[in-house]
Structure formats: structure tokens, C-alpha cells
Design a protein around this motif. Structure first.
Motif, PDB file in Angstrom:
ATOM      1  N   ILE A 129      18.732  52.028  10.809  1.00  0.00           N
ATOM      2  CA  ILE A 129      20.191  51.973  10.652  1.00  0.00           C
ATOM      3  C   ILE A 129      20.575  52.484   9.273  1.00  0.00           C
ATOM      4  N   TYR A 130      19.841  52.050   8.254  1.00  0.00           N
ATOM      5  CA  TYR A 130      20.115  52.535   6.900  1.00  0.00           C
ATOM      6  C   TYR A 130      19.961  54.056   6.822  1.00  0.00           C
ATOM      7  N   ARG A 131      18.929  54.583   7.454  1.00  0.00           N
ATOM      8  CA  ARG A 131      18.680  56.034   7.445  1.00  0.00           C
ATOM      9  C   ARG A 131      19.595  56.798   8.403  1.00  0.00           C
ATOM     10  N   GLU A 132      20.340  56.049   9.229  1.00  0.00           N
ATOM     11  CA  GLU A 132      21.265  56.632  10.206  1.00  0.00           C
ATOM     12  C   GLU A 132      20.560  57.605  11.156  1.00  0.00           C
ATOM     13  N   ASP A 133      19.436  57.147  11.701  1.00  0.00           N
ATOM     14  CA  ASP A 133      18.633  57.963  12.613  1.00  0.00           C
ATOM     15  C   ASP A 133      18.840  57.436  14.035  1.00  0.00           C
ATOM     16  N   PRO A 134      19.650  58.123  14.854  1.00  0.00           N
ATOM     17  CA  PRO A 134      19.988  57.600  16.182  1.00  0.00           C
ATOM     18  C   PRO A 134      18.788  57.444  17.111  1.00  0.00           C
ATOM     19  N   VAL A 135      17.818  58.331  17.038  1.00  0.00           N
ATOM     20  CA  VAL A 135      16.640  58.241  17.900  1.00  0.00           C
ATOM     21  C   VAL A 135      15.834  56.992  17.543  1.00  0.00           C
ATOM     22  N   PHE A 136      15.616  56.791  16.274  1.00  0.00           N
ATOM     23  CA  PHE A 136      14.869  55.648  15.771  1.00  0.00           C
ATOM     24  C   PHE A 136      15.625  54.340  16.055  1.00  0.00           C
ATOM     25  N   ILE A 137      16.938  54.344  15.891  1.00  0.00           N
ATOM     26  CA  ILE A 137      17.762  53.156  16.162  1.00  0.00           C
ATOM     27  C   ILE A 137      17.649  52.756  17.628  1.00  0.00           C
TER      28      ILE A 137
ATOM     29  N   GLY B 247      15.360  53.577  19.863  1.00  0.00           N
ATOM     30  CA  GLY B 247      13.982  53.208  20.199  1.00  0.00           C
ATOM     31  C   GLY B 247      13.645  51.799  19.754  1.00  0.00           C
ATOM     32  N   GLN B 248      13.998  51.444  18.533  1.00  0.00           N
ATOM     33  CA  GLN B 248      13.676  50.116  18.025  1.00  0.00           C
ATOM     34  C   GLN B 248      14.530  49.041  18.700  1.00  0.00           C
ATOM     35  N   ALA B 249      15.798  49.332  18.941  1.00  0.00           N
ATOM     36  CA  ALA B 249      16.673  48.343  19.590  1.00  0.00           C
ATOM     37  C   ALA B 249      16.177  48.034  21.004  1.00  0.00           C
ATOM     38  N   ALA B 250      15.788  49.046  21.743  1.00  0.00           N
ATOM     39  CA  ALA B 250      15.283  48.825  23.107  1.00  0.00           C
ATOM     40  C   ALA B 250      13.980  48.028  23.066  1.00  0.00           C
ATOM     41  N   GLY B 251      13.121  48.353  22.131  1.00  0.00           N
ATOM     42  CA  GLY B 251      11.858  47.635  22.003  1.00  0.00           C
ATOM     43  C   GLY B 251      12.063  46.162  21.702  1.00  0.00           C
ATOM     44  N   LEU B 252      13.030  45.846  20.852  1.00  0.00           N
ATOM     45  CA  LEU B 252      13.280  44.446  20.489  1.00  0.00           C
ATOM     46  C   LEU B 252      13.610  43.598  21.712  1.00  0.00           C
ATOM     47  N   PHE B 253      14.380  44.155  22.632  1.00  0.00           N
ATOM     48  CA  PHE B 253      14.697  43.427  23.860  1.00  0.00           C
ATOM     49  C   PHE B 253      13.411  43.056  24.603  1.00  0.00           C
ATOM     50  N   ILE B 254      12.492  43.985  24.721  1.00  0.00           N
ATOM     51  CA  ILE B 254      11.229  43.755  25.438  1.00  0.00           C
ATOM     52  C   ILE B 254      10.383  42.712  24.709  1.00  0.00           C
ATOM     53  N   TYR B 255      10.306  42.811  23.373  1.00  0.00           N
ATOM     54  CA  TYR B 255       9.495  41.856  22.602  1.00  0.00           C
ATOM     55  C   TYR B 255      10.048  40.443  22.745  1.00  0.00           C
ATOM     56  N   LEU B 256      11.376  40.308  22.630  1.00  0.00           N
ATOM     57  CA  LEU B 256      12.010  38.989  22.752  1.00  0.00           C
ATOM     58  C   LEU B 256      11.815  38.419  24.153  1.00  0.00           C
ATOM     59  N   ARG B 257      11.901  39.252  25.153  1.00  0.00           N
ATOM     60  CA  ARG B 257      11.724  38.792  26.537  1.00  0.00           C
ATOM     61  C   ARG B 257      10.299  38.286  26.754  1.00  0.00           C
TER      62      ARG B 257
END
Length: 113
Positions: free
Chosen positions: A74-82, A84-94
């Protein structure tokens, strides 16, 4: 290697690893270390069990590293990275949710889905 190629490479290394060094790069490196640790704990657990194992620590390191990498992205403003990481967090939390639910069921506690 030709001297000009070596000098160019040296300048590039300095530019990437020294000139850009700031607190955010340190945060990103720490986040990447935590994210990498998940593979280390998974590998050790699998070696000990002599079969493929995904311990809870894998998901814990995934959440810690993934969250920090998301902040960094988010700090780097990289939409691909944002994304990818946001989707992964959902899976990890689940997965953590499934582990906790399984432990509650094993202890005879009521389970809410």
C-alpha cells in the motif's frame, strides 16, 4: 567481465540496495523474512513427520508476513502486490479459523460456523 559492465552492475547494486534504503525497505525486508519463515516451519514439520504437513505456525507466519507485505505494498502503491496480499490474507485467516474450530470441537466446546 568488462570493466564498464562491472562498474554498471556495481552502480545498480548500490542504487537498489543502498540509495533506496529507508524504514519502508526495512519493513518490507522484515515482512518478507516473516513470510519466508512459513516455508521453513512447514519444511521442518514435514521432515519430522516424514510426510507433508502444514502446521498452524505456517498460517501464523502467513498472516504476519502477509499483513506487513500488504502495508508495504500500500505504501509503495503497487496494485498487483496489494491485490495479491489482500486475497492471501483472507485464505490465511480462514485456515486459522478452521484450526481453532477443530480444536474447539476436539475439546467438546460448542462450535459456531
Amino acid at each position: 567481465m568488462a570493466p564498464d559492465v562491472l562498474a554498471s552492475f556495481s552502480r545498480w547494486l548500490h542504487s537498489v540496495f543502498i540509495d533506496q534504503l529507508d524504514i519502508w525497505v526495512v519493513v518490507g525486508l522484515l515482512a518478507q523474512f516473516l513470510f519466508t519463515m512459513r516455508f521453513v516451519v512447514q519444511w521442518i514439520a514435514s521432515e519430522r513427520a516424514r510426510r507433508s504437513v502444514v502446521p498452524a505456525a505456517f498460517w501464523t507466519f502467513s498472516i504476519l508476513g502477509g499483513s506487513m507485505l500488504l502495508v508495504y505494498a500500500i505504501y509503495r502503491e503497487d496494485p498487483v502486490f496489494i491485490l495479491g496480499q489482500a486475497a492471501g490474507l483472507f485464505i490465511y485467516l480462514r485456515n486459522i479459523w478452521f484450526i481453532r474450530r477443530e480444536k474447539r470441537e476436539a475439546n467438546g466446546a460448542p462450535v459456531v460456523s
